[in-house]
Scaffold this active site. Structure first.
Site, PDB file in Angstrom:
ATOM      1  N   HIS A 342       0.568  -1.498   0.286  1.00 30.79           N
ATOM      2  CA  HIS A 342       0.349   0.105  -0.341  1.00 30.79           C
ATOM      3  C   HIS A 342       0.452   1.539   0.307  1.00 30.79           C
ATOM      4  O   HIS A 342       0.665   2.230  -0.378  1.00 30.79           O
ATOM      5  CB  HIS A 342      -0.995   0.278   1.529  1.00 30.79           C
ATOM      6  CG  HIS A 342      -0.300   0.737   2.664  1.00 30.79           C
ATOM      7  ND1 HIS A 342       0.418  -0.449   3.368  1.00 30.79           N
ATOM      8  CD2 HIS A 342      -0.379   1.604   3.443  1.00 30.79           C
ATOM      9  CE1 HIS A 342       1.209   0.501   4.447  1.00 30.79           C
ATOM     10  NE2 HIS A 342       0.805   1.091   4.766  1.00 30.79           N
ATOM     11  N   ASP A 343       1.648   1.278   0.562  1.00 37.89           N
ATOM     12  CA  ASP A 343       2.816   2.006   0.536  1.00 37.89           C
ATOM     13  C   ASP A 343       4.108   2.683  -0.130  1.00 37.89           C
ATOM     14  O   ASP A 343       4.732   3.695  -0.337  1.00 37.89           O
ATOM     15  CB  ASP A 343       3.211   2.571   2.039  1.00 37.89           C
ATOM     16  CG  ASP A 343       2.700   3.356   2.569  1.00 37.89           C
ATOM     17  OD1 ASP A 343       1.899   4.206   2.016  1.00 37.89           O
ATOM     18  OD2 ASP A 343       2.479   3.400   4.169  1.00 37.89           O
ATOM     19  N   LYS A 346       5.417   5.222  -1.515  1.00 40.16           N
ATOM     20  CA  LYS A 346       6.641   6.202  -0.553  1.00 40.16           C
ATOM     21  C   LYS A 346       7.835   6.411  -1.421  1.00 40.16           C
ATOM     22  O   LYS A 346       9.337   7.060  -1.271  1.00 40.16           O
ATOM     23  CB  LYS A 346       6.395   6.222   0.812  1.00 40.16           C
ATOM     24  CG  LYS A 346       4.871   6.404   0.693  1.00 40.16           C
ATOM     25  CD  LYS A 346       4.751   6.581   2.863  1.00 40.16           C
ATOM     26  CE  LYS A 346       3.645   7.362   3.427  1.00 40.16           C
ATOM     27  NZ  LYS A 346       3.897   6.595   5.022  1.00 40.16           N
ATOM     28  N   HIS A 395      -6.461   3.684   0.006  1.00 34.71           N
ATOM     29  CA  HIS A 395      -6.534   3.356   2.028  1.00 34.71           C
ATOM     30  C   HIS A 395      -6.350   4.498   2.755  1.00 34.71           C
ATOM     31  O   HIS A 395      -6.129   5.433   3.413  1.00 34.71           O
ATOM     32  CB  HIS A 395      -4.910   2.617   2.165  1.00 34.71           C
ATOM     33  CG  HIS A 395      -3.813   3.339   1.319  1.00 34.71           C
ATOM     34  ND1 HIS A 395      -2.692   3.376   0.704  1.00 34.71           N
ATOM     35  CD2 HIS A 395      -2.673   3.991   2.367  1.00 34.71           C
ATOM     36  CE1 HIS A 395      -1.886   4.326   0.434  1.00 34.71           C
ATOM     37  NE2 HIS A 395      -1.318   4.800   2.092  1.00 34.71           N
TER      38      HIS A 395
END
Length: 475
Positions: A342-343, A346, A395
């Site tokens: 989900h990240d 980044k 999210h």
């Protein structure tokens, strides 16, 4: 009546058994009443003619069925014992034949032929071209064998190897045949569409003496041994009489129906074995896939010392919420992958923004909000993640539509995205950040409860609270 019979044959191709039989009886009745009508008109015919005409239609139908049954039976036999591509005997049937010949104790020759440059050709040619090569070469070899030997059987033992056993011949004749074959094959250019290729062959001859009563596998083993150990174009070996343990007699290859039953049973065993291997491979690949995703999640989190372990903790919480909501096994697998990834966006966010101890500027906040989009672009090329990508990039969406990146609301947000929103915020609140210390579990839970219906899906919040209650009980 003869023509009526042929008409019935045509009808039987189109109708099922009951309807075609019914039609046959109808024609018989029609014939009978036709004669009664002719009799009323004072037209007389011999009784034999009446009997013959009444039974011809039904007899024609049964004759057709019987002939068709014989034809289909022979076709089934051929499909069971012959390879559909090459027309040669299948490996299993060939070896059963060989086994029968060995047990009879008669002398015979086993010839192995191998395409030496097959491996290189398989890399240079397409799959269809390889199939065409095997078909052409098999047809060529069968024609050569049939024209030189009266009693011989041929089979493809492997993709690059063919086996032949010959009876009632002399070693000199077989040697001459192989020498001519190897010499002639060097001059043949096989046409495969627009390509022309040349095959290089090696051969071996294995002679079984009259007293030898070993096993069929001895021939195959000896063939492989000769191909590995001898450098000659033609390797020769003799299998002499040996003492072997009494073996259970295998199925008699002469009884084709027995062989078909045996072959189907063996094919089922092969299929079960292949399926078991595929399932085992899939399980290993799944473990490797999840291991790779976990390593990737750790690499993402390691970009900042403040987020170490974040993705795995979010995934663990999301899995628990998913179980509580009753998600299926496949849905939970997708949710697990989305949690780990989900990240991933980044990766493209500067570390100085991620680790900034103070409040972000508007421009820095805008850059932070881009990470779901960056993650989507990273994952898009992976077709199998089509269901995972929406969960991972949603999210940060809010249930009331005030989140980012698409301002989605309610059930327009995927269920996985709504679950990850709760799990992600809970871990962020309870973890230390450069701009604040981590909150207590009670405070974080209360914030999520307060956000039910605005930031979070009430149904997901309810499941989250059940998970937290169960954890408290476990403690």
């Amino acid at each position: 009546e003869f023509f009526i019979g042929f008409f019935i044959i045509f009808i039987n191709k189109e109708l099922n058994f009951f309807l075609s039989s019914l039609f046959s009886f109808f024609l018989m009745a029609l014939s009978y009443f036709s004669f009664i009508y002719l009799r009323s008109k004072d037209i007389t015919l011999p009784y034999f003619t009446i009997l013959f005409s009444g039974t011809t239609a039904y007899a024609s139908y049964n004759l057709y069925k019987y002939t068709n049954l014989i034809y289909m039976g022979n076709r089934l036999k051929n499909q069971a014992i012959r390879d559909p591509l090459t027309g040669l005997y299948t490996r299993r049937f060939f070896l059963l034949q060989l086994d029968e010949k060995v047990k009879l104790g008669q002398s015979l020759f086993f010839v192995g032929l191998r395409i030496v440059n097959y491996q290189r050709l398989s890399m240079d040619l397409s799959f269809d071209e390889i199939k065409l090569l095997v078909k052409h070469f098999s047809s060529y070899l069968k024609a050569k064998v049939d024209s030189n030997f009266k009693k011989a059987s041929i089979s493809g033992l492997a993709t690059d190897t063919l086996g032949v056993f010959v009876e009632g011949e002399k070693m000199e004749n077989i040697g001459v045949f192989l020498k001519d074959l190897l010499k002639e094959s060097k001059d043949i250019e096989w046409e495969l569409g627009s390509k022309k290729i040349v095959t290089t062959l090696r051969a071996c001859i294995i002679f079984k003496t009259e007293g030898y009563t070993g096993k069929k596998c001895d021939f195959v083993y000896q063939m492989e041994s000769l191909f590995k150990t001898t450098e000659n174009e033609i390797g020769i070996e003799e299998l002499e009489e040996v003492e072997v343990e009494e073996q259970e007699r295998t199925v008699n290859y002469r009884d084709i129906l027995d062989f078909i039953a045996y072959d189907w049973e063996e094919r089922n065993k092969d299929l079960e074995s292949a399926l078991s291997e595929v399932l085992g491979t899939n399980q290993r690949l799944e473990k490797l896939n999840l291991g790779t995703l976990t390593a990737l999640a750790r690499a993402i989190d390691a970009k900042s010392p403040w987020t170490a372990g974040h993705s795995e903790r979010v995934t663990e919480m999301a899995d628990k919420i998913g179980h509580t909501l009753g998600l299926t096994h496949d849905e939970l697998k997708d949710l697990h992958k989305a949690g780990l990834l989900h990240d991933i966006g980044k990766i493209g966010i500067p570390a100085e923004i991620l680790d900034k101890p103070g409040k972000l500027t508007d421009e820095e906040y805008r850059i932070i909000t881009e990470h779901p989009r960056k993650g989507e672009r990273i994952l898009n090329p992976i077709e199998d993640y089509a269901r995972v990508i929406p969960m991972a990039m949603q999210h940060h969406e809010w249930f009331n539509g005030e989140g980012y990146p698409d301002n989605l609301a309610g059930e327009d947000i995927s269920l996985g995205g709504r679950i990850l929103a709760v799990a992600d915020v809970f871990d962020a609140l309870t973890s230390d950040r450069p701009y604040r210390s981590g909150m207590t579990t009670e405070t974080a839970v209360q914030i999520i409860k307060d956000g039910s219906g605005t930031q979070f899906d009430p149904k997901v919040v309810e499941a989250f609270l059940k998970v937290m209650a169960e954890q408290e009980i476990d403690k």
